[in-house]
Design a protein around this motif. Sequence first.
Motif, PDB file in Angstrom:
ATOM      1  N   PRO A   1     -30.857 -34.698 -22.673  1.00  0.00           N
ATOM      2  CA  PRO A   1     -30.140 -34.506 -21.405  1.00  0.00           C
ATOM      3  C   PRO A   1     -30.299 -33.080 -20.916  1.00  0.00           C
ATOM      4  CG  PRO A   1     -28.602 -34.377 -23.218  1.00  0.00           C
ATOM      5  CD  PRO A   1     -29.932 -34.732 -23.830  1.00  0.00           C
ATOM      6  N   GLN A   2     -30.004 -32.871 -19.635  1.00  0.00           N
ATOM      7  CA  GLN A   2     -29.966 -31.505 -19.125  1.00  0.00           C
ATOM      8  C   GLN A   2     -28.845 -30.758 -19.843  1.00  0.00           C
ATOM      9  OE1 GLN A   2     -29.006 -31.101 -14.945  1.00  0.00           O
ATOM     10  NE2 GLN A   2     -29.930 -29.076 -14.805  1.00  0.00           N
ATOM     11  N   TRP A   3     -29.181 -29.628 -20.459  1.00  0.00           N
ATOM     12  CA  TRP A   3     -28.165 -28.855 -21.174  1.00  0.00           C
ATOM     13  C   TRP A   3     -27.177 -28.277 -20.177  1.00  0.00           C
ATOM     14  CZ3 TRP A   3     -27.489 -29.560 -26.077  1.00  0.00           C
ATOM     15  CH2 TRP A   3     -26.696 -28.694 -26.825  1.00  0.00           C
ATOM     16  N   THR A   4     -25.987 -27.981 -20.645  1.00  0.00           N
ATOM     17  CA  THR A   4     -24.917 -27.612 -19.721  1.00  0.00           C
ATOM     18  C   THR A   4     -24.961 -26.151 -19.291  1.00  0.00           C
ATOM     19  OG1 THR A   4     -23.487 -29.311 -20.663  1.00  0.00           O
ATOM     20  CG2 THR A   4     -22.431 -27.554 -19.396  1.00  0.00           C
ATOM     21  N   LEU A   5     -25.124 -25.228 -20.230  1.00  0.00           N
ATOM     22  CA  LEU A   5     -24.858 -23.826 -19.916  1.00  0.00           C
ATOM     23  C   LEU A   5     -25.935 -22.901 -20.464  1.00  0.00           C
ATOM     24  CD1 LEU A   5     -22.898 -21.601 -18.867  1.00  0.00           C
ATOM     25  CD2 LEU A   5     -21.745 -21.718 -21.093  1.00  0.00           C
ATOM     26  N   THR A   6     -26.366 -21.982 -19.612  1.00  0.00           N
ATOM     27  CA  THR A   6     -27.169 -20.827 -20.027  1.00  0.00           C
ATOM     28  C   THR A   6     -26.353 -19.572 -19.741  1.00  0.00           C
ATOM     29  OG1 THR A   6     -29.301 -21.888 -19.575  1.00  0.00           O
ATOM     30  CG2 THR A   6     -29.264 -19.483 -19.618  1.00  0.00           C
ATOM     31  N   THR A   7     -26.309 -18.659 -20.711  1.00  0.00           N
ATOM     32  CA  THR A   7     -25.607 -17.395 -20.519  1.00  0.00           C
ATOM     33  C   THR A   7     -26.588 -16.247 -20.702  1.00  0.00           C
ATOM     34  OG1 THR A   7     -23.566 -18.353 -21.397  1.00  0.00           O
ATOM     35  CG2 THR A   7     -23.665 -15.958 -21.227  1.00  0.00           C
TER      36      THR A   7
ATOM     37  N   ASN B   1     -21.752 -46.598 -26.073  1.00  0.00           N
ATOM     38  CA  ASN B   1     -21.269 -45.233 -25.943  1.00  0.00           C
ATOM     39  C   ASN B   1     -22.423 -44.323 -25.537  1.00  0.00           C
ATOM     40  OD1 ASN B   1     -18.316 -45.039 -27.123  1.00  0.00           O
ATOM     41  ND2 ASN B   1     -19.431 -46.460 -28.449  1.00  0.00           N
ATOM     42  N   HIS B   2     -22.086 -43.249 -24.842  1.00  0.00           N
ATOM     43  CA  HIS B   2     -23.083 -42.279 -24.397  1.00  0.00           C
ATOM     44  C   HIS B   2     -22.640 -40.879 -24.813  1.00  0.00           C
ATOM     45  CE1 HIS B   2     -25.211 -45.109 -21.648  1.00  0.00           C
ATOM     46  NE2 HIS B   2     -24.023 -45.691 -21.621  1.00  0.00           N
ATOM     47  N   LEU B   3     -23.618 -40.047 -25.109  1.00  0.00           N
ATOM     48  CA  LEU B   3     -23.332 -38.659 -25.432  1.00  0.00           C
ATOM     49  C   LEU B   3     -23.029 -37.879 -24.169  1.00  0.00           C
ATOM     50  CD1 LEU B   3     -26.224 -37.950 -27.969  1.00  0.00           C
ATOM     51  CD2 LEU B   3     -23.806 -38.350 -28.506  1.00  0.00           C
ATOM     52  N   ILE B   4     -22.220 -36.846 -24.317  1.00  0.00           N
ATOM     53  CA  ILE B   4     -21.971 -35.898 -23.224  1.00  0.00           C
ATOM     54  C   ILE B   4     -22.664 -34.592 -23.576  1.00  0.00           C
ATOM     55  CG2 ILE B   4     -20.196 -34.598 -21.994  1.00  0.00           C
ATOM     56  CD1 ILE B   4     -18.260 -36.860 -22.581  1.00  0.00           C
ATOM     57  N   PRO B   5     -23.493 -34.061 -22.655  1.00  0.00           N
ATOM     58  CA  PRO B   5     -23.765 -34.497 -21.287  1.00  0.00           C
ATOM     59  C   PRO B   5     -24.710 -35.691 -21.264  1.00  0.00           C
ATOM     60  CG  PRO B   5     -25.092 -32.588 -21.811  1.00  0.00           C
ATOM     61  CD  PRO B   5     -24.203 -32.809 -22.989  1.00  0.00           C
TER      62      PRO B   5
END
Length: 726
Positions: free
Chosen positions: A314-320, A679-683
């Motif tokens: 999946p598209q990862w959520t966060l880049t810092t 069931n699905h993983l988040i994200p």
Amino acid sequence: MSIDIDPLREADGITVTDHIENTQFEVYTDRPVDPRPRPASDHYFPVDTSVAVETGSIEIPRVAVVETRDGDGVLLTHGDCYEMPGGTYHVGINPAPTKLYLTFDAGFSVSTTDRTTRIDLDAPATVGLGFRSLHQTPAGTITTPTDPESLMDAVSLLGSALQTTSPERSFPTLRGHPPLIEPGEEFRVPERVEPVESGVRIVVPPEYRYLYPVVSLAYYFAADVVPGDAPRIEGDGWTYPLEPKFEARAAEVLRQSFHMDCLARTEGFYPVDLHERETTGLDLDWGRLYDLPLAERLGEYLDVPFEAVEPELPQWTLTTDVRPDPGNVEMLPFVAGELSIVRSPETVTPADDDGGVGVGFFGGAGRNSAATTRREVPGGGVDLDSRGSPAGGEFVRGAASAGVTRGADASTERGAVPAQTEFVRPEPVDTVEHAWVGDGVPLDANKATLDAYHRRLEVGQVEQSRISVLVVCNDDQMREEGNVADLYGLRDMVQFDIEVRHDRTREEMRETLESDVDFLHYIGHVDDRGMQCADGYLDLTDEDLEIGVSAFLLNACQSYQQGEALIHRGSRGGIVTLSDVANSPATTLGRIIARLMNSGFNLRTALHVAKRELITGHQYIVVGDGGTTICQSRSGAALVLNLEPTETECLDLLIEGFPNGPYGVGSLMYINLDKDDKNHLIPTNVDIKSVTTNEVKEFLDLEDTPIFYDKELTWNNKLTELTDQG
């Protein structure tokens, strides 16, 4: 105590309020109850608060999965419709705004409707209810000199927070918050911070630009970080190089190993039907991988080429982006705890007037205001309330306004932003969210600050169990947006106290900011003199100003500095503007943000969704803790629905599930549609073809959700009108 349990006043049952996470939900019973304390040890899993009630049934207002274990904790079954004979049981209900566990001695049945989950006992009995906040607290603070080699020893202890080294640590509730780090003369570690021996080593040169990008890996692998020449990850008998493209390779390792852990964990305590497990193209022995020690398992994961795994990630959520500066070391535990991809840019690209979308909003001449918005000007005409003349439609630095903007009547010498503000343009990211740690004001990224992240950890005593929202409108011409108060109160599961105030004086505004308000939605004018009030300006940078407001939207021109002052003085997070904003699109964005916050979105994801609808959303950024929410969504995750009409009477449905609050990366999500029973993983992105309009409408009855219908943003109450037209 962070969790309060109170009897319901207008129904039979209890209200559960978690004051740390600002979550609240109701548990219904079949008779009036008087909850009494019970030992936390009654429950198989750890809980923060435990009570007992006499009842014949337990019901929660959401569709959930019920997991049943016997008296010894052995998993017997899970699902949403089944019966169990008489016995002693430990029952978990998920998702819920807190972890919710039941224990009782009775046979029972589980049933669900399209809105509720119910457990009926064979006969009334004493039911123990246990609640655990999904909030996580660090075990202590590591003190360290800030030279890179000393800091490596501190980063090596981030994984001490892991509650397991099995693949189950991919569940957010089993990771724990890393210990904090603070600069000091000597290296000191609290007794409660104990290293986890995982057998994984990360070798990097002793430089900040190499150390910072591996902090999430060090945490998730409980790895020792040691100095060396060639960046690499090592286990017993294997080595994985992190060059070339060091930062990109580190990000790939995080994404790949985390995904594969989520697939392997279905062999353990939680053998759920997982969509990603059934559709994976990886032909691996997941049962054998699950049983391997962490280092050996990671080595086998990394034997699989990233190119073979990438299509199903999946598209990862966060880049810092964390600037390679010793002054940023205290942010590292928070960044790692979010499992953020980390970059450490040595150079910064200043933002100027020639750089394209974004900077043009900051006063570059020749920019057409009507062209900078997508749908906010009805009929496609020129917005007469925008800053330049209607004839030319240009933003001109320092020019007087021909109409209404969210700025005040400052002198014409004032530029579009304060002169001392340095805007920087971070490199684009492939993730949903983007945060920036370091000097400068980032375009299109969350300006993250240490004090805001520390406020995640503060446990304050809250006197009421309602979510407080205050809408302040200090300009008569902007009162249309003041109607957003109606949008904050749409939900029937969360109790909101909503107030609207107009034309606040400086003293009244000061009192407002000092109050314990969960969310402040300010509508009006801001400039370098401060926030405009009925009798002048209130400068939020004043040293004697005390702030009690938790989160905010300052929907006014150039509100960055005033919003940043709120963060430094007590707020956790907020949304601010970097430039002058025209009234019409500002009103539209304010209403979008209001509805998203009401639906449980955090600040960063809310702004991400708003930007999809409004190009002018790029004039806004998040300051402070971008993960701030004011309530939780019914689903736990933040959902965005994308509907595309087809040539038949059906719709193609793409559901985007974003991590949110306690439902972090690795949580599970279940879609209540007949065509999807996994069931699905988040994200996640759940793609379901040819769903009937009635099925979609029944699904949307569960929760108020942002919907992109044929790529335009709408909401549940407008969908019928749109689909009838289609």
